[in-house]
Design an enzyme around this catalytic site. Structure first.
Site, short mmCIF file in Angstrom:
data_model
loop_
_atom_site.label_atom_id
_atom_site.label_comp_id
_atom_site.label_asym_id
_atom_site.label_seq_id
_atom_site.Cartn_x
_atom_site.Cartn_y
_atom_site.Cartn_z
N ASN A 13 0.87 -1.18 0.00
CA ASN A 13 0.00 0.00 0.00
C ASN A 13 0.90 1.23 0.00
O ASN A 13 1.49 1.57 1.02
CB ASN A 13 -0.90 -0.03 1.24
CG ASN A 13 -1.76 1.22 1.37
OD1 ASN A 13 -1.79 2.05 0.46
ND2 ASN A 13 -2.44 1.36 2.49
N TRP A 14 1.00 1.86 -1.16
CA TRP A 14 1.93 2.99 -1.30
C TRP A 14 1.40 4.26 -0.64
O TRP A 14 2.12 5.25 -0.53
CB TRP A 14 2.23 3.25 -2.78
CG TRP A 14 2.99 2.15 -3.46
CD1 TRP A 14 3.37 0.94 -2.92
CD2 TRP A 14 3.45 2.14 -4.82
NE1 TRP A 14 4.03 0.19 -3.86
CE2 TRP A 14 4.11 0.90 -5.04
CE3 TRP A 14 3.38 3.05 -5.88
CZ2 TRP A 14 4.68 0.56 -6.27
CZ3 TRP A 14 3.94 2.72 -7.11
CH2 TRP A 14 4.59 1.47 -7.29
N LYS A 15 0.11 4.25 -0.26
CA LYS A 15 -0.53 5.42 0.37
C LYS A 15 -0.32 6.65 -0.53
O LYS A 15 -0.28 6.51 -1.74
CB LYS A 15 -0.02 5.60 1.80
CG LYS A 15 -0.21 4.32 2.63
CD LYS A 15 -0.03 4.50 4.12
CE LYS A 15 -0.26 3.16 4.83
NZ LYS A 15 -0.17 3.26 6.29
N GLU A 106 -6.94 4.68 7.88
CA GLU A 106 -6.66 6.10 7.64
C GLU A 106 -7.88 6.79 7.01
O GLU A 106 -8.16 7.95 7.29
CB GLU A 106 -5.39 6.25 6.78
CG GLU A 106 -4.14 5.95 7.61
CD GLU A 106 -2.96 5.43 6.84
OE1 GLU A 106 -2.97 5.49 5.60
OE2 GLU A 106 -2.01 4.94 7.49
N GLU A 176 -5.50 -4.91 10.50
CA GLU A 176 -4.51 -3.85 10.72
C GLU A 176 -4.84 -3.12 12.03
O GLU A 176 -5.63 -2.17 12.02
CB GLU A 176 -4.55 -2.84 9.56
CG GLU A 176 -4.12 -3.43 8.24
CD GLU A 176 -3.50 -2.36 7.33
OE1 GLU A 176 -2.37 -2.58 6.87
OE2 GLU A 176 -4.14 -1.32 7.10
N GLY A 182 2.33 2.37 10.99
CA GLY A 182 3.28 3.46 10.88
C GLY A 182 3.98 3.81 12.18
O GLY A 182 4.64 4.84 12.29
N SER A 221 3.35 -2.00 10.41
CA SER A 221 4.79 -2.00 10.68
C SER A 221 5.48 -3.30 10.30
O SER A 221 6.40 -3.74 10.99
CB SER A 221 5.07 -1.65 12.14
OG SER A 221 4.61 -0.34 12.43
N GLY A 242 2.87 -1.10 4.37
CA GLY A 242 2.87 0.33 4.05
C GLY A 242 4.27 0.81 3.75
O GLY A 242 4.81 0.61 2.66
N GLY A 243 4.91 1.44 4.73
CA GLY A 243 6.21 2.08 4.55
C GLY A 243 7.25 1.23 3.83
O GLY A 243 7.92 1.72 2.90
P1 13P Z 1 2.96 0.52 7.77
O1 13P Z 1 3.49 -0.77 7.19
O2 13P Z 1 3.68 1.73 7.27
O3 13P Z 1 2.82 0.44 9.26
O4 13P Z 1 1.46 0.68 7.19
C1 13P Z 1 0.58 -0.37 7.31
C2 13P Z 1 -0.64 -0.07 6.53
O5 13P Z 1 -1.43 0.77 6.89
C3 13P Z 1 -0.83 -0.80 5.26
O6 13P Z 1 -2.11 -0.58 4.74
#
Ligand code: 13P
Length: 259
Positions: A13-15, A106, A176, A182, A221, A242-243
């Site tokens: 998920n590149w957000k 989010e 999640e 994050g 994370s 995510g990250g």
């Molecule tokens: P992180 O891996 O940055 O914690 O994000 C998780 C996330 O929200 C994936 O959708």
């Protein structure tokens, strides 16, 4: 291992990162690593760029036959109409998107998305021949109050009640926990396993035994160091990253973790 018969799906998920120039660079790095290292048997990877980068990623993936499924991060519940600024599931399907995230925490937090809205988006995703990745998860206060299981099962029920087992089996649910997103603080593999098993039990309670073959991911994370142990859990069929998905080397390492 999780996903032994269901298959493992690792999703990036590149957000709100990677404009279309940056997205092209990232996808080329991923392509090079996947060309040399391959995708492990029984595993699949998807990438979820922001809307403005999806077409760029689609073209790169299809032209070079990169073994990645195309994903999106959200969609509107209607197929078209007077909804300024929105993007429909129908538009995403035209770009050969396979997986669409719905109900990310989010969006629930910053955009006020409700379970009812998430359900309507999931309707649109199915209507257009794609698969939802439905995100559920508790806040820290809910976990501390011992309400995590009830909260997550109610989110699952709100989206999947009244659906056929076949439809539910085609879905992906991502557990999640909000406190792990994050923050660098991942759930323990045992906590992830417990909650993913609860999610599967709720899917079966809603739609019958066949619904239990839906894939359940963990997200929050995740990095190359934690991925292997998470994927070793019986009920963890994948990861929503995510990250770390913005770093091609880390994402491919996660895809290979424990394989
Ligand atoms: P992180 O891996 O940055 O914690 O994000 C998780 C996330 O929200 C994936 O959708």
């Amino acid at each position: 291992m999780g996903g032994a018969e269901r298959g493992i799906l690792v999703s990036g998920n590149w957000k709100m990162n990677e404009n279309h120039f940056e997205a092209l660079k990232l996808i080329q790095e991923l392509a090079a690593l996947l060309r040399s290292g391959g995708v492990p048997e029984g595993r699949e990877a998807s990438v979820h760029p922001p809307f403005t980068s999806i077409r760029t990623v689609q073209t790169a993936v299809e032209t070079d036959h990169v073994p990645l499924s195309l994903g999106a991060q959200d969609c509107h519940h209607a197929d078209r109409g007077a909804f300024t600024g929105e993007v429909s599931a129908e538009m995403l399907a035209k770009l050969n998107v396979v997986y669409v995230i719905a109900g990310h925490s989010e969006r629930r937090t910053y955009c006020g998305e409700t379970d009812e809205q998430v359900r309507a988006k999931v309707d649109a995703i199915y209507r257009n021949g794609m698969r939802p990745i439905v995100c559920v998860g508790e806040h820290l206060a809910e976990r501390q109050a011992g309400e995590a299981v009830a909260k997550v099962r109610s989110q699952v029920a709100a989206v999947f009640s009244g659906r056929s087992a076949e439809q539910v089996a085609a879905a992906v649910v991502a557990y999640e926990p909000v406190w792990a997103i994050g923050t660098g603080e991942s759930a323990t593999p045992e906590d992830a396993e417990t909650m993913c098993a609860e999610i599967r039990a709720e899917l079966v309670a809603q739609a019958g035994a066949q619904a239990g073959s839906a894939r359940v991911q963990y997200g929050g994370s995740v990095g190359p160091d934690s991925a292997g142990e998470l994927l070793a859990q019986e009920n963890v069929d994948g990861l929503l990253v995510g990250g770390a998905s913005l770093d091609a080397g880390k994402f491919v390492a996660i895809l290979h973790a424990g394989a």
